[in-house]
Structure formats: C-alpha cells, structure tokens
Design a protein around this motif. Structure first.
Motif, PDB file in Angstrom:
ATOM      1  N   LYS A   1     -24.196  20.506  12.885  1.00 15.90           N
ATOM      2  CA  LYS A   1     -23.983  20.833  11.452  1.00 15.90           C
ATOM      3  C   LYS A   1     -25.110  20.389  10.525  1.00 15.90           C
ATOM      4  CE  LYS A   1     -19.499  21.829  12.310  1.00 15.90           C
ATOM      5  NZ  LYS A   1     -18.663  22.928  12.058  1.00 15.90           N
ATOM      6  N   THR A   2     -26.289  20.173  11.060  1.00 14.79           N
ATOM      7  CA  THR A   2     -27.434  19.895  10.182  1.00 14.79           C
ATOM      8  C   THR A   2     -28.293  21.156  10.125  1.00 14.79           C
ATOM      9  OG1 THR A   2     -28.775  19.118  12.024  1.00 14.79           O
ATOM     10  CG2 THR A   2     -27.483  17.452  10.856  1.00 14.79           C
ATOM     11  N   ALA A   3     -29.327  21.134   9.284  1.00 16.10           N
ATOM     12  CA  ALA A   3     -30.201  22.309   9.179  1.00 16.10           C
ATOM     13  C   ALA A   3     -31.122  22.387  10.399  1.00 16.10           C
ATOM     14  CB  ALA A   3     -31.030  22.214   7.909  1.00 16.10           C
TER      15      ALA A   3
ATOM     16  N   SER B   1     -25.952   7.847   3.071  1.00 13.52           N
ATOM     17  CA  SER B   1     -25.567   9.249   2.855  1.00 13.52           C
ATOM     18  C   SER B   1     -26.734  10.187   3.128  1.00 13.52           C
ATOM     19  CB  SER B   1     -25.180   9.457   1.384  1.00 13.52           C
ATOM     20  OG  SER B   1     -26.337   9.341   0.579  1.00 13.52           O
ATOM     21  N   ASP B   2     -26.426  11.481   3.153  1.00  8.83           N
ATOM     22  CA  ASP B   2     -27.450  12.501   2.973  1.00  8.83           C
ATOM     23  C   ASP B   2     -27.009  13.298   1.750  1.00  8.83           C
ATOM     24  OD1 ASP B   2     -29.081  14.778   3.002  1.00  8.83           O
ATOM     25  OD2 ASP B   2     -29.477  14.491   5.139  1.00  8.83           O
ATOM     26  N   PRO B   3     -27.660  13.066   0.608  1.00 10.32           N
ATOM     27  CA  PRO B   3     -27.165  13.649  -0.646  1.00 10.32           C
ATOM     28  C   PRO B   3     -27.563  15.108  -0.884  1.00 10.32           C
ATOM     29  CG  PRO B   3     -29.063  12.232  -1.075  1.00 10.32           C
ATOM     30  CD  PRO B   3     -28.822  12.178   0.402  1.00 10.32           C
TER      31      PRO B   3
ATOM     32  N   GLY C   1     -21.671   8.935   2.560  1.00  4.88           N
ATOM     33  CA  GLY C   1     -21.202   9.862   3.596  1.00  4.88           C
ATOM     34  C   GLY C   1     -22.113  11.070   3.727  1.00  4.88           C
ATOM     35  N   CYS C   2     -21.774  11.915   4.671  1.00  2.00           N
ATOM     36  CA  CYS C   2     -22.660  13.047   4.984  1.00  2.00           C
ATOM     37  C   CYS C   2     -21.848  14.139   5.666  1.00  2.00           C
ATOM     38  CB  CYS C   2     -23.763  12.559   5.918  1.00  2.00           C
ATOM     39  SG  CYS C   2     -24.812  13.871   6.522  1.00  2.00           S
ATOM     40  N   ILE C   3     -22.245  15.374   5.448  1.00  2.00           N
ATOM     41  CA  ILE C   3     -21.511  16.481   6.067  1.00  2.00           C
ATOM     42  C   ILE C   3     -21.983  16.748   7.502  1.00  2.00           C
ATOM     43  CG2 ILE C   3     -21.166  17.569   3.841  1.00  2.00           C
ATOM     44  CD1 ILE C   3     -23.226  19.728   4.950  1.00  2.00           C
ATOM     45  N   GLY C   4     -23.113  16.171   7.852  1.00  2.00           N
ATOM     46  CA  GLY C   4     -23.644  16.357   9.205  1.00  2.00           C
ATOM     47  C   GLY C   4     -22.739  15.669  10.227  1.00  2.00           C
ATOM     48  N   GLN C   5     -22.879  16.083  11.465  1.00  2.00           N
ATOM     49  CA  GLN C   5     -22.076  15.450  12.534  1.00  2.00           C
ATOM     50  C   GLN C   5     -22.989  15.014  13.674  1.00  2.00           C
ATOM     51  OE1 GLN C   5     -18.504  17.632  13.555  1.00  2.00           O
ATOM     52  NE2 GLN C   5     -18.169  18.264  11.459  1.00  2.00           N
ATOM     53  N   CYS C   6     -24.037  14.291  13.317  1.00  2.00           N
ATOM     54  CA  CYS C   6     -24.938  13.807  14.358  1.00  2.00           C
ATOM     55  C   CYS C   6     -24.184  12.797  15.223  1.00  2.00           C
ATOM     56  CB  CYS C   6     -26.157  13.142  13.730  1.00  2.00           C
ATOM     57  SG  CYS C   6     -27.065  14.263  12.656  1.00  2.00           S
ATOM     58  N   GLN C   7     -24.277  13.003  16.497  1.00  2.00           N
ATOM     59  CA  GLN C   7     -23.468  12.166  17.392  1.00  2.00           C
ATOM     60  C   GLN C   7     -23.879  10.700  17.345  1.00  2.00           C
ATOM     61  OE1 GLN C   7     -23.266  13.909  21.284  1.00  2.00           O
ATOM     62  NE2 GLN C   7     -22.826  15.937  20.473  1.00  2.00           N
ATOM     63  N   TYR C   8     -25.155  10.446  17.135  1.00  2.00           N
ATOM     64  CA  TYR C   8     -25.644   9.067  17.171  1.00  2.00           C
ATOM     65  C   TYR C   8     -25.589   8.393  15.797  1.00  2.00           C
ATOM     66  CZ  TYR C   8     -29.483  11.633  15.251  1.00  2.00           C
ATOM     67  OH  TYR C   8     -30.210  12.467  14.457  1.00  2.00           O
ATOM     68  N   CYS C   9     -25.071   9.086  14.784  1.00  2.00           N
ATOM     69  CA  CYS C   9     -25.253   8.638  13.394  1.00  2.00           C
ATOM     70  C   CYS C   9     -24.729   7.221  13.145  1.00  2.00           C
ATOM     71  CB  CYS C   9     -24.550   9.596  12.457  1.00  2.00           C
ATOM     72  SG  CYS C   9     -24.669   9.077  10.744  1.00  2.00           S
ATOM     73  N   TYR C  10     -25.528   6.437  12.412  1.00  2.00           N
ATOM     74  CA  TYR C  10     -25.143   5.070  12.069  1.00  2.00           C
ATOM     75  C   TYR C  10     -23.906   5.045  11.168  1.00  2.00           C
ATOM     76  CZ  TYR C  10     -27.265   6.144   7.602  1.00  2.00           C
ATOM     77  OH  TYR C  10     -27.549   6.732   6.395  1.00  2.00           O
ATOM     78  N   LEU C  11     -23.643   6.153  10.470  1.00  2.00           N
ATOM     79  CA  LEU C  11     -22.472   6.168   9.593  1.00  2.00           C
ATOM     80  C   LEU C  11     -21.175   6.136  10.396  1.00  2.00           C
ATOM     81  CD1 LEU C  11     -23.427   8.808   6.866  1.00  2.00           C
ATOM     82  CD2 LEU C  11     -23.592   6.329   6.735  1.00  2.00           C
ATOM     83  N   ASN C  12     -21.211   6.628  11.646  1.00  2.00           N
ATOM     84  CA  ASN C  12     -20.001   6.578  12.473  1.00  2.00           C
ATOM     85  C   ASN C  12     -19.542   5.136  12.629  1.00  2.00           C
ATOM     86  OD1 ASN C  12     -20.354   9.298  12.833  1.00  2.00           O
ATOM     87  ND2 ASN C  12     -21.317   9.107  14.844  1.00  2.00           N
TER      88      ASN C  12
ATOM     89  N   GLY D   1     -12.335  14.871   7.766  1.00  2.00           N
ATOM     90  CA  GLY D   1     -13.092  14.120   6.754  1.00  2.00           C
ATOM     91  C   GLY D   1     -14.430  14.768   6.462  1.00  2.00           C
ATOM     92  N   LYS D   2     -15.068  15.285   7.491  1.00  2.00           N
ATOM     93  CA  LYS D   2     -16.387  15.907   7.323  1.00  2.00           C
ATOM     94  C   LYS D   2     -16.300  17.218   6.534  1.00  2.00           C
ATOM     95  CE  LYS D   2     -19.329  13.156   9.507  1.00  2.00           C
ATOM     96  NZ  LYS D   2     -20.580  12.658   8.920  1.00  2.00           N
ATOM     97  N   ASN D   3     -15.078  17.728   6.372  1.00  2.00           N
ATOM     98  CA  ASN D   3     -14.894  18.941   5.561  1.00  2.00           C
ATOM     99  C   ASN D   3     -14.359  18.627   4.173  1.00  2.00           C
ATOM    100  OD1 ASN D   3     -15.638  21.308   7.032  1.00  2.00           O
ATOM    101  ND2 ASN D   3     -14.083  20.693   8.530  1.00  2.00           N
TER     102      ASN D   3
ATOM    103  N   THR E   1     -33.576  13.327   4.220  1.00  2.00           N
ATOM    104  CA  THR E   1     -32.564  14.334   4.514  1.00  2.00           C
ATOM    105  C   THR E   1     -32.836  15.075   5.824  1.00  2.00           C
ATOM    106  OG1 THR E   1     -31.416  16.272   3.603  1.00  2.00           O
ATOM    107  CG2 THR E   1     -33.781  16.152   3.187  1.00  2.00           C
ATOM    108  N   LYS E   2     -31.749  15.677   6.326  1.00  2.00           N
ATOM    109  CA  LYS E   2     -31.871  16.609   7.449  1.00  2.00           C
ATOM    110  C   LYS E   2     -31.423  17.997   6.998  1.00  2.00           C
ATOM    111  CE  LYS E   2     -31.201  13.688  11.528  1.00  2.00           C
ATOM    112  NZ  LYS E   2     -30.318  12.536  11.459  1.00  2.00           N
ATOM    113  N   PHE E   3     -31.445  18.203   5.684  1.00  2.00           N
ATOM    114  CA  PHE E   3     -30.978  19.489   5.149  1.00  2.00           C
ATOM    115  C   PHE E   3     -32.081  20.142   4.313  1.00  2.00           C
ATOM    116  CE2 PHE E   3     -27.296  17.147   6.376  1.00  2.00           C
ATOM    117  CZ  PHE E   3     -26.453  18.103   6.896  1.00  2.00           C
ATOM    118  N   ASN E   4     -31.780  21.331   3.810  1.00  2.00           N
ATOM    119  CA  ASN E   4     -32.845  22.104   3.155  1.00  2.00           C
ATOM    120  C   ASN E   4     -32.467  22.611   1.763  1.00  2.00           C
ATOM    121  OD1 ASN E   4     -30.961  23.790   4.511  1.00  2.00           O
ATOM    122  ND2 ASN E   4     -32.322  25.525   4.220  1.00  2.00           N
TER     123      ASN E   4
HETATM  124 FE1  SF4 Z   1     -25.764  10.819   9.873  1.00  2.00          FE
HETATM  125 FE2  SF4 Z   1     -28.071  11.699   8.871  1.00  2.00          FE
HETATM  126 FE3  SF4 Z   1     -26.760  13.128  10.694  1.00  2.00          FE
HETATM  127 FE4  SF4 Z   1     -25.785  12.879   8.251  1.00  2.00          FE
HETATM  128  S1  SF4 Z   1     -27.681  13.900   8.815  1.00  2.00           S
HETATM  129  S2  SF4 Z   1     -24.635  12.733  10.162  1.00  2.00           S
HETATM  130  S3  SF4 Z   1     -26.392  10.788   7.722  1.00  2.00           S
HETATM  131  S4  SF4 Z   1     -27.686  11.091  10.993  1.00  2.00           S
END
Ligand code: SF4
Length: 340
Positions: free
Chosen positions: A207-209, A141-143, A88-99, A58-60, A172-175
């Motif tokens: 998978k975040t920046a 999400s992280d758009p 949704g988000c492409i990141g795979q943060c283990q603690y993410c609330y989206l999980n 799903g993350k892909n 965001t956690k991206f760049n």
């Molecule tokens: Fe969740 Fe944010 Fe990590 Fe994306 S970047 S997986 S939204 S915590």
C-alpha cells in the motif's frame, strides 16, 4: 491520496479549518462513514477483535483530533524536535517500526489545530536562539497521503519559510506532493524519500507508492527548489541485491535534474529487527517472508536494554563499500550522511 473507509472526528476537531475541510471532502461520499465523537474513544469505533483485523481496519481509518499538551518530543539525531502534525500511516510495510511503537493505534491521525502547533514550535525556536532549530514532521507518521486535503504540510512549510532560525524536514514513501510545489519554502524545508528495489517494495511495502512514482515526486519537489534527500532503507542483502540496488541508483540518477540547487543527500540503513517487533510482525503478517532468522544475524545490544538483530560485520562492511562506491561514481552533486 488516501481515501479512508471511515473518518472519525474527535471532540472539537470540527472547530478548526483543517477539520472542516476534511469533513467537506468526505461528507456524503459513498462507502465512507463519518463518525462524530462526543468523547475521544476512537478505538471502539474501529472493528476488529484481534490484532490482525484491527490493524487492517485501523489502516483504513482517518482520525481528526486536536493536539493538547504541547511538550514536543526530542528527535535526535535527525532533528531537534518532532512536529506533532500527524501520527500513523496508511502504508502497510511489514517491517514498519510503527507496528511496534503505535501497534494499538494503526490509524492515521491528523491534528487539526495546526496553528497552535506552529505557535508552540515558535517558542521552541525562540528558546534556542541564536541557534537554528530543526523540526521533523514524520517521526511517527507518513504525512504525505493526507496532504491533498489537510494542507498541513504546506502550512508548516510556509511557516518555516518565513522563519530565520527554524527548519523543517519530513520523509515519505508516497507521491502526493503536487500541492506543495508552489509553497513558499525559502529553502528551509527538506523533503526526503525512502526508496528501495522493486523486489523489496513489492514484497514488503504494501500500500505504498511504487518506486517510479516516488522518484517522479522527488524530481518534482527538487525542481520546485526544495532540498531533497533519499533514504535507502531497509537494505536487504538477498541474492542479487547489488545488481538491484545499482539499478535503482542508476535509474534515480537518470531522472534527477543535473542542475539542482542543493546536493542530494543519502542515508542508508540495513535491515534490523528486535524480538518484540518480530513477534508483532508474525501476528499481523503470518505469511511474511521477511528474513528474521536470529541465527543468521548478529545480536547488537541497544542502549535501552533491548538489542537488535543486525547483519553480521562482514556483510555490513560489504554493504558500506558497495553503496559508498556506487553513489560516489553515479551521482554528481551528492552527500552521503551515513551508512549503517
Ligand atoms: Fe511505516 Fe513508513 Fe511504511 Fe508507513 S510508509 S507503514 S510509516 S514504513
């Protein structure tokens, strides 16, 4: 920038410019499967018989849809309404609330009918006049990683740039912010970056920046005149945390221009978890080292009937004092919004 393994177009999404642009970006590219749905059965097109595999596939996956039904969710306390551009988000943060909240939909979904969404936002703005209405673009999400080819943030930023009483914010956690630098924002959009220590990012924020890229991106948008804020979260009180977080703050300050138009804001959130989240995390990340020993935490009852395991009172007090003192000392023009 996110390069998916598969792109799924829901019915009707290719009738919109955003859908068409995404299609043109990925059509014929090696290793990327394009799927046109005649119904909207997204999940059947994502492999994975169990949560562990389905999460990773799903993350892909990038889903392009059409937002129907325009009742915006409220988004207190950070804004008045969620702006439903992306979920949704492409990141795979283990603690993410989206999980926990979007566990059955781990893919990133872009709504192609952005003009309709912004038209609806205008109605919400009109309803609250003469007060200002704030919209949050990243509530679920992280758009940012899909922005280089969707341009929906830029479009929204310029919509709010033209608005007298509408404001926009996202985090965001991206760049991938380069396409936003010349947007006519008029000071009506705030971009926040979630930052953390190298140790936390390397261990939990898959998978975040990396931090230097996030800070570099935040400096770029600050120089482009945006209001900029930092969310330091989740804060983990591991051995040596004070040294690491101090280093993070010093590093950030050394890279921030000193003549910013607006003070930088800070929001600081300590790590917490619910039992439900813990169970899902253990299924998706069986090897996780996230500190989730209930006996080491204080149970805090929540208003919706489910409580959270938080750090104990003394630890939180220590954390509050630490961040207040450090931020006050290190940054020139800043505001601390909250430390929890
Ligand atoms: Fe969740 Fe944010 Fe990590 Fe994306 S970047 S997986 S939204 S915590």
């Amino acid at each position: 920038m996110f390069i998916p393994k598969r792109v799924i177009f829901e019915k009707g999404s290719l009738d919109y410019e955003v859908g068409e642009n995404i299609y043109n970006k990925f059509k014929g590219k090696e290793g990327i499967k394009i799927i046109n749905l005649s119904s909207n059965k997204v999940k059947q097109n994502i492999p994975g018989d169990n949560l562990y595999d389905f999460y990773r596939e799903g993350k892909n996956t990038l889903v392009v849809g059409v937002k129907k039904g325009f009742k915006f969710q409220s988004c207190k306390p950070s804004a008045h309404y969620q702006l439903p551009l992306v979920s949704g988000c492409i990141g795979q943060c283990q603690y993410c609330y989206l999980n926990t909240n979007l566990g059955d939909k781990p893919y990133i979904k872009v709504n192609a009918n952005v003009d309709d969404i912004l038209k609806e936002a205008q109605k919400y703005i009109n309803e609250r006049l003469p007060q200002t209405t704030i919209f949050e673009g990243s509530a679920t999400s992280d758009p940012v990683p899909v922005e280089p080819y969707t341009n929906i943030l830029k479009k929204s930023i310029e919509f709010f740039g033209n608005s007298d009483k509408g404001k926009f914010r996202f985090v965001t956690k991206f760049n991938d912010v380069d396409t936003l630098l010349d947007a006519k924002h008029n000071g009506n959009t705030e971009i926040r970056f979630t930052i953390n220590t190298d140790r936390v990012i390397n261990e939990y924020e898959n998978k975040t920046a990396p931090i230097n890229k996030r800070i570099e991106a935040s400096v770029k948008v600050a120089k482009a005149g945006y209001k900029v804020g930092y969310i330091i979260a989740p804060v983990f009180l591991y051995e040596g945390w004070k040294e690491d977080y101090k280093k993070l703050l010093l590093d950030l300050n050394s890279k921030l221009p000193q003549d910013l138009e607006y003070p930088v804001s800070f929001e600081i959130i300590s790590h917490r978890y619910t039992t439900r989240a813990k169970n899902i995390i253990l299924e998706v990340f069986p090897e996780t080292t996230l500190p989730m020993v209930d006996e080491e935490r204080k149970y805090k009852y929540g208003q919706f009937g489910y409580g959270k395991f938080v750090y104990n009172k003394e630890e939180l007090q220590d954390m509050k004092e630490f961040f207040t003192e450090q931020i006050e000392n290190i940054f020139r023009d800043k505001v601390i919004l909250y430390i929890i």
